[in-house]
Write a protein that holds these residues in place. Sequence first.
Motif, PDB file in Angstrom:
ATOM      1  N   GLY A 148     -46.126 -38.417 -20.739  1.00  0.00           N
ATOM      2  CA  GLY A 148     -45.651 -39.793 -20.788  1.00  0.00           C
ATOM      3  C   GLY A 148     -44.520 -40.030 -19.809  1.00  0.00           C
ATOM      4  O   GLY A 148     -44.054 -39.102 -19.123  1.00  0.00           O
ATOM      5  N   LYS A 149     -44.086 -41.275 -19.740  1.00  0.00           N
ATOM      6  CA  LYS A 149     -42.988 -41.652 -18.858  1.00  0.00           C
ATOM      7  C   LYS A 149     -41.930 -42.348 -19.694  1.00  0.00           C
ATOM      8  O   LYS A 149     -42.234 -43.193 -20.544  1.00  0.00           O
ATOM      9  N   TYR A 150     -40.666 -42.015 -19.424  1.00  0.00           N
ATOM     10  CA  TYR A 150     -39.560 -42.452 -20.263  1.00  0.00           C
ATOM     11  C   TYR A 150     -38.508 -43.192 -19.432  1.00  0.00           C
ATOM     12  O   TYR A 150     -38.308 -42.880 -18.251  1.00  0.00           O
ATOM     13  N   PRO A 151     -37.811 -44.151 -20.045  1.00  0.00           N
ATOM     14  CA  PRO A 151     -36.760 -44.879 -19.322  1.00  0.00           C
ATOM     15  C   PRO A 151     -35.697 -43.922 -18.794  1.00  0.00           C
ATOM     16  O   PRO A 151     -35.465 -42.847 -19.360  1.00  0.00           O
ATOM     17  N   VAL A 152     -35.032 -44.347 -17.717  1.00  0.00           N
ATOM     18  CA  VAL A 152     -34.072 -43.486 -17.017  1.00  0.00           C
ATOM     19  C   VAL A 152     -32.662 -44.045 -17.179  1.00  0.00           C
ATOM     20  O   VAL A 152     -32.429 -45.254 -17.037  1.00  0.00           O
ATOM     21  N   VAL A 153     -31.718 -43.150 -17.450  1.00  0.00           N
ATOM     22  CA  VAL A 153     -30.296 -43.491 -17.483  1.00  0.00           C
ATOM     23  C   VAL A 153     -29.580 -42.584 -16.487  1.00  0.00           C
ATOM     24  O   VAL A 153     -29.643 -41.356 -16.591  1.00  0.00           O
ATOM     25  N   ILE A 154     -28.921 -43.191 -15.505  1.00  0.00           N
ATOM     26  CA  ILE A 154     -28.098 -42.441 -14.550  1.00  0.00           C
ATOM     27  C   ILE A 154     -26.662 -42.489 -15.050  1.00  0.00           C
ATOM     28  O   ILE A 154     -26.124 -43.568 -15.291  1.00  0.00           O
ATOM     29  N   TYR A 155     -26.039 -41.324 -15.208  1.00  0.00           N
ATOM     30  CA  TYR A 155     -24.663 -41.276 -15.718  1.00  0.00           C
ATOM     31  C   TYR A 155     -23.694 -40.862 -14.616  1.00  0.00           C
ATOM     32  O   TYR A 155     -23.926 -39.879 -13.900  1.00  0.00           O
ATOM     33  N   ALA A 156     -22.567 -41.597 -14.511  1.00  0.00           N
ATOM     34  CA  ALA A 156     -21.529 -41.321 -13.515  1.00  0.00           C
ATOM     35  C   ALA A 156     -20.228 -40.953 -14.226  1.00  0.00           C
ATOM     36  O   ALA A 156     -19.668 -41.788 -14.948  1.00  0.00           O
ATOM     37  N   PRO A 157     -19.719 -39.723 -14.061  1.00  0.00           N
ATOM     38  CA  PRO A 157     -18.478 -39.311 -14.716  1.00  0.00           C
ATOM     39  C   PRO A 157     -17.252 -39.986 -14.100  1.00  0.00           C
ATOM     40  O   PRO A 157     -17.316 -40.622 -13.048  1.00  0.00           O
ATOM     41  N   GLY A 158     -16.116 -39.807 -14.779  1.00  0.00           N
ATOM     42  CA  GLY A 158     -14.850 -40.284 -14.250  1.00  0.00           C
ATOM     43  C   GLY A 158     -14.272 -39.331 -13.229  1.00  0.00           C
ATOM     44  O   GLY A 158     -14.884 -38.306 -12.883  1.00  0.00           O
ATOM     45  N   VAL A 159     -13.077 -39.661 -12.739  1.00  0.00           N
ATOM     46  CA  VAL A 159     -12.443 -38.855 -11.693  1.00  0.00           C
ATOM     47  C   VAL A 159     -12.299 -37.402 -12.158  1.00  0.00           C
ATOM     48  O   VAL A 159     -11.737 -37.129 -13.224  1.00  0.00           O
ATOM     49  N   GLY A 160     -12.843 -36.484 -11.376  1.00  0.00           N
ATOM     50  CA  GLY A 160     -12.778 -35.068 -11.720  1.00  0.00           C
ATOM     51  C   GLY A 160     -13.792 -34.652 -12.761  1.00  0.00           C
ATOM     52  O   GLY A 160     -13.815 -33.484 -13.162  1.00  0.00           O
ATOM     53  N   GLY A 161     -14.641 -35.586 -13.206  1.00  0.00           N
ATOM     54  CA  GLY A 161     -15.597 -35.295 -14.264  1.00  0.00           C
ATOM     55  C   GLY A 161     -16.774 -34.481 -13.766  1.00  0.00           C
ATOM     56  O   GLY A 161     -17.295 -34.692 -12.674  1.00  0.00           O
ATOM     57  N   SER A 162     -17.194 -33.538 -14.598  1.00  0.00           N
ATOM     58  CA  SER A 162     -18.324 -32.688 -14.257  1.00  0.00           C
ATOM     59  C   SER A 162     -19.637 -33.377 -14.580  1.00  0.00           C
ATOM     60  O   SER A 162     -19.684 -34.361 -15.330  1.00  0.00           O
ATOM     61  N   GLY A 163     -20.707 -32.826 -14.035  1.00  0.00           N
ATOM     62  CA  GLY A 163     -22.029 -33.363 -14.336  1.00  0.00           C
ATOM     63  C   GLY A 163     -22.410 -33.221 -15.795  1.00  0.00           C
ATOM     64  O   GLY A 163     -23.241 -33.967 -16.308  1.00  0.00           O
ATOM     65  N   HIS A 164     -21.796 -32.256 -16.496  1.00  0.00           N
ATOM     66  CA  HIS A 164     -22.105 -32.069 -17.913  1.00  0.00           C
ATOM     67  C   HIS A 164     -21.107 -32.807 -18.803  1.00  0.00           C
ATOM     68  O   HIS A 164     -21.097 -32.618 -20.029  1.00  0.00           O
ATOM     69  N   ASP A 165     -20.267 -33.643 -18.215  1.00  0.00           N
ATOM     70  CA  ASP A 165     -19.214 -34.347 -18.941  1.00  0.00           C
ATOM     71  C   ASP A 165     -19.736 -35.000 -20.218  1.00  0.00           C
ATOM     72  O   ASP A 165     -19.078 -35.002 -21.251  1.00  0.00           O
ATOM     73  N   GLN A 166     -20.929 -35.578 -20.152  1.00  0.00           N
ATOM     74  CA  GLN A 166     -21.531 -36.217 -21.323  1.00  0.00           C
ATOM     75  C   GLN A 166     -22.844 -35.529 -21.686  1.00  0.00           C
ATOM     76  O   GLN A 166     -23.864 -36.181 -21.913  1.00  0.00           O
ATOM     77  N   ALA A 167     -22.815 -34.199 -21.763  1.00  0.00           N
ATOM     78  CA  ALA A 167     -24.015 -33.467 -22.140  1.00  0.00           C
ATOM     79  C   ALA A 167     -24.515 -33.892 -23.514  1.00  0.00           C
ATOM     80  O   ALA A 167     -25.727 -33.976 -23.754  1.00  0.00           O
ATOM     81  N   ASP A 168     -23.602 -34.211 -24.415  1.00  0.00           N
ATOM     82  CA  ASP A 168     -24.006 -34.627 -25.763  1.00  0.00           C
ATOM     83  C   ASP A 168     -24.731 -35.961 -25.724  1.00  0.00           C
ATOM     84  O   ASP A 168     -25.745 -36.147 -26.413  1.00  0.00           O
ATOM     85  N   LEU A 169     -24.242 -36.876 -24.927  1.00  0.00           N
ATOM     86  CA  LEU A 169     -24.921 -38.157 -24.754  1.00  0.00           C
ATOM     87  C   LEU A 169     -26.286 -37.933 -24.115  1.00  0.00           C
ATOM     88  O   LEU A 169     -27.286 -38.542 -24.532  1.00  0.00           O
ATOM     89  N   GLY A 170     -26.334 -37.057 -23.100  1.00  0.00           N
ATOM     90  CA  GLY A 170     -27.609 -36.779 -22.437  1.00  0.00           C
ATOM     91  C   GLY A 170     -28.631 -36.211 -23.399  1.00  0.00           C
ATOM     92  O   GLY A 170     -29.789 -36.650 -23.435  1.00  0.00           O
ATOM     93  N   GLU A 171     -28.220 -35.244 -24.199  1.00  0.00           N
ATOM     94  CA  GLU A 171     -29.142 -34.653 -25.161  1.00  0.00           C
ATOM     95  C   GLU A 171     -29.563 -35.671 -26.223  1.00  0.00           C
ATOM     96  O   GLU A 171     -30.743 -35.736 -26.611  1.00  0.00           O
ATOM     97  N   TYR A 172     -28.597 -36.446 -26.697  1.00  0.00           N
ATOM     98  CA  TYR A 172     -28.889 -37.426 -27.756  1.00  0.00           C
ATOM     99  C   TYR A 172     -29.903 -38.463 -27.282  1.00  0.00           C
ATOM    100  O   TYR A 172     -30.888 -38.756 -27.974  1.00  0.00           O
ATOM    101  N   LEU A 173     -29.670 -39.008 -26.090  1.00  0.00           N
ATOM    102  CA  LEU A 173     -30.601 -40.025 -25.582  1.00  0.00           C
ATOM    103  C   LEU A 173     -31.972 -39.412 -25.297  1.00  0.00           C
ATOM    104  O   LEU A 173     -33.000 -40.039 -25.550  1.00  0.00           O
ATOM    105  N   ALA A 174     -31.984 -38.197 -24.751  1.00  0.00           N
ATOM    106  CA  ALA A 174     -33.272 -37.550 -24.475  1.00  0.00           C
ATOM    107  C   ALA A 174     -34.056 -37.338 -25.766  1.00  0.00           C
ATOM    108  O   ALA A 174     -35.287 -37.487 -25.786  1.00  0.00           O
ATOM    109  N   SER A 175     -33.371 -37.017 -26.846  1.00  0.00           N
ATOM    110  CA  SER A 175     -34.061 -36.807 -28.118  1.00  0.00           C
ATOM    111  C   SER A 175     -34.631 -38.097 -28.685  1.00  0.00           C
ATOM    112  O   SER A 175     -35.444 -38.070 -29.610  1.00  0.00           O
ATOM    113  N   HIS A 176     -34.182 -39.221 -28.119  1.00  0.00           N
ATOM    114  CA  HIS A 176     -34.696 -40.531 -28.531  1.00  0.00           C
ATOM    115  C   HIS A 176     -35.575 -41.164 -27.448  1.00  0.00           C
ATOM    116  O   HIS A 176     -35.832 -42.364 -27.501  1.00  0.00           O
TER     117      HIS A 176
END
Length: 514
Positions: A148-176
């Motif tokens: 299947g194909k799923y909607p896409v969310v691009i996440y941009a961290p704050g200054v100095g923020g890592s790509g995993h800054d919102q790993a919990d949000l990423g996992e939560y949305l992916a699970s939905h």
Amino acid sequence: MIRVLLASFLTSFTVLASAQEAVPATGFAGLQRGPLAVGWKLVQQYDYARTYKGEADLVSGEPTRGERARPIQTQIWYPARAQGPAVTYADYVRTEASEDDFSRSPAELDAALAAARKDVAQRIGAAQAAQVLGQRMWARRDAAALAGKYPVVIYAPGVGGSGHDQADLGEYLASHGYVVIASRNLGTRTLMMDINLDGIDAQMRDIQFLIAYAQGLPYADVSRLAVAGWSWGGMANVFAAERDSRIRALVSFDGTREPEYTKRISPYRVTVPWLYIQRRPSIVSELARQGIDTSFSLLNVLKHADVYQMVMYPMQHVDFSAAALRIQRPGYFDEYSRAEVEQAYHWTVRYVLEFLNATVKQQASARAFLDRKPADNGVPRHMATIQRTAAQAGPLPTREGFAEALRLKGFDQAAGLYRELQARDSTFVLSEMDINTWGYALMERKGGLDDAIAMFQFGTGLYPDSFNLFDSLGEAFDNKHDTAAAIASYRRSLELNPKNANASARLARLTAVP
């Protein structure tokens, strides 16, 4: 040979055991996993359209070695099959060491992780650090994506923020049922972001790069696209939405507090639904001490966007970063306890899901959730407030908005519509060339001749001294075989410019005696 086979067997057994390990239903801040399993990929790629390193190293001055293109270490969370190596939070932290240098060896990455473990232990104690870094996450590394194909969310961290800054949000949305893609908040030439317009442009173009990357993922539906961001990233994504109409929804965590930059955003080019979740308000004297200009807010000038403004009272600015919240020292929590702040983070993520479900997936139940008071959704009383400002109806004072209005009302209404749009925004101006080009484009369309005539007539009314527009109007009438009107238009063009050879030749042909 036996040792090799045994080692292979043990490795396979370990991977299999890891793959079969039960995934916890509850994650950080009490988040409940959705119905889908989660996959996670780390992709190291370059944006070859931009440079990151110059010819000389900015610190040592030595000649630069290796790849000079902009590195975009990309993290992807997506709906997946429940197979693959388990991911711990330490796996996410380990990615920080390679965010702008893909050449680092596994040993160097392990050493960086060891240093991070030591730093975290100094902040919150060895036992708590072991618990945080050892947390079993929902994701499985490189798991096969669900069909299947799923909607896409691009996440941009704050200054100095890592790509995993919102790993919990990423996992939560992916699970939905979402695909979430993020990369580090990277400066133009260095690891840290540049706090200026160049820095905004750098992150905005990173967002654009990730959108293009998502287009090639077989499980990503870029026609249903949202962008989210915290702090600086929550401002950069608004710049991206201003320029890219494919973006259907915006989420900002306490961003856009830099009016010297956000004043540059046209309020008529940000028209998508926007969820803005902010920290508890500061008193005026605090804002003054911080040098924050309170005379302008982009949120208050948007007229054609459906805006939800939410306040999470237990949260301060940094609390919107789950990576930072995880390792806050106990003494950091004062007026609100850690449990209360984490609960506020929980509801922040929950509201992001419902907002995306309402705007990207068009779910009526999610829209109803947003329209209710937070307490009616189960949010503890006095924790949050939300206010919606509905988008105003009517055409936008932009070229696209003008075109849409003409399609609906007719091109013969161009003059009146133009005056209406200019009354809203005096900076909306069409030049002679704009109108002339537009008219010819209409004339080339099947059945567009009458609309072209209307456009050229609008142009000659707006620019009565334009010989070129009268010449074009004459050509349109000529194509319609309205000889009298064509002759009148060509004659007016020649009155304005007697040297107009095209009008002279066409007029001679039309007035020649058979």
